[in-house]
Design an enzyme around this catalytic site. Structure first.
Site, PDB file in Angstrom:
ATOM      1  N   TYR A  82       0.827  -1.213   0.000  1.00  0.00           N
ATOM      2  CA  TYR A  82       0.000   0.000   0.000  1.00  0.00           C
ATOM      3  C   TYR A  82       0.863   1.266   0.000  1.00  0.00           C
ATOM      4  O   TYR A  82       0.805   2.052   0.947  1.00  0.00           O
ATOM      5  CB  TYR A  82      -0.926   0.015   1.227  1.00  0.00           C
ATOM      6  N   GLU A 187       8.780  -8.640  14.522  1.00  0.00           N
ATOM      7  CA  GLU A 187       8.257  -9.678  15.421  1.00  0.00           C
ATOM      8  C   GLU A 187       8.965 -11.012  15.216  1.00  0.00           C
ATOM      9  O   GLU A 187       8.539 -11.832  14.397  1.00  0.00           O
ATOM     10  CB  GLU A 187       6.746  -9.870  15.183  1.00  0.00           C
ATOM     11  N   TYR A 249      -2.667  -7.217  20.377  1.00  0.00           N
ATOM     12  CA  TYR A 249      -3.932  -7.075  19.657  1.00  0.00           C
ATOM     13  C   TYR A 249      -5.016  -7.413  20.668  1.00  0.00           C
ATOM     14  O   TYR A 249      -5.158  -8.563  21.077  1.00  0.00           O
ATOM     15  CB  TYR A 249      -3.959  -7.991  18.414  1.00  0.00           C
ATOM     16  N   GLU A 275       3.638  -1.469  17.490  1.00  0.00           N
ATOM     17  CA  GLU A 275       2.490  -1.938  16.704  1.00  0.00           C
ATOM     18  C   GLU A 275       1.439  -2.489  17.656  1.00  0.00           C
ATOM     19  O   GLU A 275       1.762  -3.193  18.603  1.00  0.00           O
ATOM     20  CB  GLU A 275       2.935  -3.053  15.743  1.00  0.00           C
ATOM     21  N   ALA A 281      -5.356 -11.135  16.706  1.00  0.00           N
ATOM     22  CA  ALA A 281      -3.952 -11.102  16.278  1.00  0.00           C
ATOM     23  C   ALA A 281      -3.798 -11.364  14.785  1.00  0.00           C
ATOM     24  O   ALA A 281      -2.792 -10.990  14.179  1.00  0.00           O
ATOM     25  CB  ALA A 281      -3.140 -12.106  17.079  1.00  0.00           C
TER      26      ALA A 281
END
Ligand code: IDC
Length: 348
Positions: A82, A187, A249, A275, A281
């Site tokens: 993106y 991660e 998350y 993040e 998740a």
């Protein structure tokens, strides 16, 4: 006599012409110099940021005067995926209207034409996008995190050589940009131990420090940047301005992860939520708004910086922009997903 006069007349004319010639050539030189100056200005590297450099003091991010600083912002989705959301209008709007003070540029290493899986032209395109991202952030007055987004390549050592070359390049380019932060492994996962990550981090931090003596560096932790309590037992030694990432998350991660974070803080580990989301998740599924609220309280209390995932209109609940919205800036509240609206409230 006549001949003399003729001679005098002629030599007057010649010297007049000469003066005119000189004047014209002087003007030409000045003109050319002006053009060169404009060109050089255009081609010059992005101007050094006006934002003050940040430091780490104890567990806390602080400014030059030692005042606590909490960065708040959004992360891009993969910049190969993106790229259109990396633009000046978007960054400026998010600063002025949303109230963010930082953006994170996610450079996937493996997925989506990743930096390490794509070809040389793809790498070049990604580097150009990072350059633009840093420029837009600088102009908008935002801090900017360059994120080496490892994910399916769960062990950061998989692409260690590439990471070293990448950060050598980035740190040379941006060493005078006081608004740039480096995140060296998004991660780690797949059972990669803290010892392995630590070995990697030592190499990359050393590489960055050879060029950029002070910038804040964020280091990923085991199990998708959750095992901060383990990292807290043996953080890197000998370097300043290092922080460790904690990702959550809220649709999946709750109290047990906050306890790990608290343990890490108690042991003196500086945390950075580079993040997070309130979806599951997976990046999709229902929103855990209530749990999200508990997380925000925790972050506020401990003045921990946080970056929401992600600035795109993908059909998934962790996207900030509605799939039906094709705008890449100038969004109104109607263009945001429920998560987008929720996140914007946190920035206020
Ligand atoms: C997700 C994206 C999704 C993409 C997937 C795989 O939202 O569109 O298909 O990655 O590339 C993370 C990762 C982040 C994930 C996100 C949601 O850092 O890359 O993005 N997530 O799954 N960690 C926990 C969640």
């Amino acid at each position: 006599m006549n001949g003399n006069r003729f001679h005098l007349y002629n030599s007057n004319k010649i010297s007049k012409n000469l003066r005119r010639c000189r004047r014209i050539s002087r003007m030409c030189v000045i003109g050319i110099m002006a053009i060169l100056l404009v060109l050089a200005w255009d081609a010059a590297p992005v101007q050094a940021a006006k934002l003050p450099a940040l430091k780490v003091k104890g567990t806390q991010l602080v400014n030059a005067r030692g005042k606590k600083v909490q960065l708040k912002g959004v992360s891009t989705h993969g910049m190969s995926w993106y790229p259109e959301y990396v633009n000046q209008k978007a960054f400026t709007q998010m600063k002025k209207k949303w109230g963010i003070n930082a953006v994170r540029l996610a450079v996937y290493t493996s997925e989506y034409n990743g930096y390490c899986t794509g070809d040389a032209s793809n790498r070049k395109a990604l580097e150009k996008r990072i350059d633009q991202g840093v420029q837009y952030a600088t102009k908008a007055g935002l801090y900017v995190i360059i994120d080496w987004h490892i994910l399916s390549d769960g062990n950061p050592r998989t692409y260690e050589k590439q990471a070293a070359a990448f950060f050598r390049k980035m740190a040379s380019k941006y060493k005078n940009h006081t608004n740039v932060l480096y995140e060296i492994c998004n991660e780690p996962n797949g059972g990669t131990s803290w010892e392995t990550i630590r070995t990697y981090a030592k190499k990359i931090v050393k590489t960055i420090r050879a060029k950029d003596k002070k910038a804040v560096i964020i280091i990923g932790t085991p199990t998708w940047s959750q095992d901060v309590d383990i990292a807290a037992d043996s953080p890197l030694k000998g370097y300043k301005n290092l922080m460790y990432s904690l990702h959550f998350y809220a649709g999946t991660h709750g109290e047990y992860l906050r306890e790990k974070a608290q343990t890490a803080l108690d042991k003196g580990l500086p945390l950075f939520v580079s993040e997070f989301g309130i979806s599951e998740a997976s990046g999709n599924g229902g929103l855990g708004k209530e749990e999200g609220g508990k997380w925000m309280k925790f972050l506020k209390k401990n003045k921990i910086s946080y970056m929401g995932w992600s600035l795109c209109n993908k059909e998934e609940s962790s996207a900030l922009i509605k799939p039906s919205c094709k705008k890449t800036s100038g969004w109104s509240s109607r263009d945001l997903t429920p998560w987008g609206k929720w996140l914007l409230k946190q920035f206020k």
